[in-house]
Design an enzyme around this catalytic site. Sequence first.
Site, PDB file in Angstrom:
ATOM      1  N   PRO A 182       2.916  74.157 -40.861  1.00  0.00           N
ATOM      2  CA  PRO A 182       1.921  73.528 -39.985  1.00  0.00           C
ATOM      3  C   PRO A 182       1.651  72.097 -40.380  1.00  0.00           C
ATOM      4  O   PRO A 182       1.523  71.775 -41.572  1.00  0.00           O
ATOM      5  CB  PRO A 182       0.683  74.415 -40.173  1.00  0.00           C
ATOM      6  CG  PRO A 182       1.260  75.758 -40.464  1.00  0.00           C
ATOM      7  CD  PRO A 182       2.496  75.494 -41.295  1.00  0.00           C
ATOM      8  N   CYS A 183       1.558  71.232 -39.370  1.00  0.00           N
ATOM      9  CA  CYS A 183       1.567  69.787 -39.633  1.00  0.00           C
ATOM     10  C   CYS A 183       0.232  69.106 -39.366  1.00  0.00           C
ATOM     11  O   CYS A 183       0.131  67.894 -39.459  1.00  0.00           O
ATOM     12  CB  CYS A 183       2.648  69.128 -38.769  1.00  0.00           C
ATOM     13  SG  CYS A 183       2.424  69.406 -36.989  1.00  0.00           S
ATOM     14  N   GLN A 184      -0.829  69.881 -39.035  1.00  0.00           N
ATOM     15  CA  GLN A 184      -2.077  69.226 -38.656  1.00  0.00           C
ATOM     16  C   GLN A 184      -2.630  68.342 -39.765  1.00  0.00           C
ATOM     17  O   GLN A 184      -3.243  67.316 -39.506  1.00  0.00           O
ATOM     18  CB  GLN A 184      -3.123  70.281 -38.253  1.00  0.00           C
ATOM     19  CG  GLN A 184      -2.805  70.996 -36.950  1.00  0.00           C
ATOM     20  CD  GLN A 184      -1.904  72.206 -37.151  1.00  0.00           C
ATOM     21  OE1 GLN A 184      -1.285  72.359 -38.204  1.00  0.00           O
ATOM     22  NE2 GLN A 184      -1.816  73.052 -36.153  1.00  0.00           N
TER      23      GLN A 184
END
Length: 363
Positions: free
Chosen positions: A109-111
């Site tokens: 996940p890149c948030q």
Amino acid sequence: MTPWFIRQPSYPAQLQQAWADATAPRAPDAPTVISTFAGRGGSSTGYHMAGYHELLAVEWDGHAADTLRLNYPALDVYHGDIAHLSVAEVLRRTGLQPGELDLLEGSPPCQGFSLSGQRQLDDPRNQLFREFVRLIDGLHPRVFLMENVRGMVAGQMIRIYQEALDALRGAGPGYRTVSGLINARHLGVPQSRTRLIVIGVREDLGIQPTLPAPQTGLITVRQALHGLPDEQDGMKLHDKWLPVWARTGQGRSFKDLHPRGHMFSHTKIHPDKPAPTILKTVGVQRDGRANNGLYHWRWPRLMTIPELKRLGSFPDPYRFATTGDPIDDFVNAWNGIGNSVPPLMTRAIAQHIRQTILTPGAR
């Protein structure tokens, strides 16, 4: 000589053929892949298009797991937290021994890294790459592929990127790596979407990995949507945004008309260029009125899901799990496309890995 853009099949025809490849029986010598952080199947679909045999997909979100099963009924989907998935369980489910897997893929996940977010160094999502490294350490795949947003190599986040790269190189028997920023629009996708790609090859193979070269020609929105109905109906723009939409030029953001540059998440699409990056978030009220997102250039509405699938390189027959609520289903599908690695981008990278590393002649 006939120009390339006349020789090439249309984008819809290419996408249709890619889906036929994805759903065809696997060849006996098909390279194997395990997809982690699989989402709603962007990467998985790309590997299927490239002829890989996907042995396992790992995903914690229920809607995403249901979507994977809907499109690939025979695929083994681990629905749960990757931190709870042991190497022993992976080997049991796949029937593999350490060192036998061809490719381990992951898009943590890149948030926490996203340039559109708060970009906090201590965001716990920044550390999920460690679960990916843990699986590499135990499975010893011939190749790994990690994908993330370009924000991972910008500003203070580069510290975490270097930490991740050191951990990846030192996992298991050791890996040679190559990394770089690649835009999906150069790999057959009608969308400008830049991603950080890291490819690692196990040291004993003696191969230095490379990144795929850009493909010739860009695909425009108009070319991508060819054959779809040009309809006014859809999630129509909220009345308060109609004057701004009317004054915004094609390919421009509403922020260009705001004195402080707000409303950056509102964009009117340009039909004769690749689409801008499809963000995972979209604003739709319970009455179906749109509050942010990508808008059609001719009609004051959000792009439809069939249109968005084309721009994200998801084949027309690809389905997203439904709940029966049209608003929730629209948002879930939009989120799935906006949060995915475009299938055709993954296919191009997977084909490159297969040709340069996994074929007998490459070793």
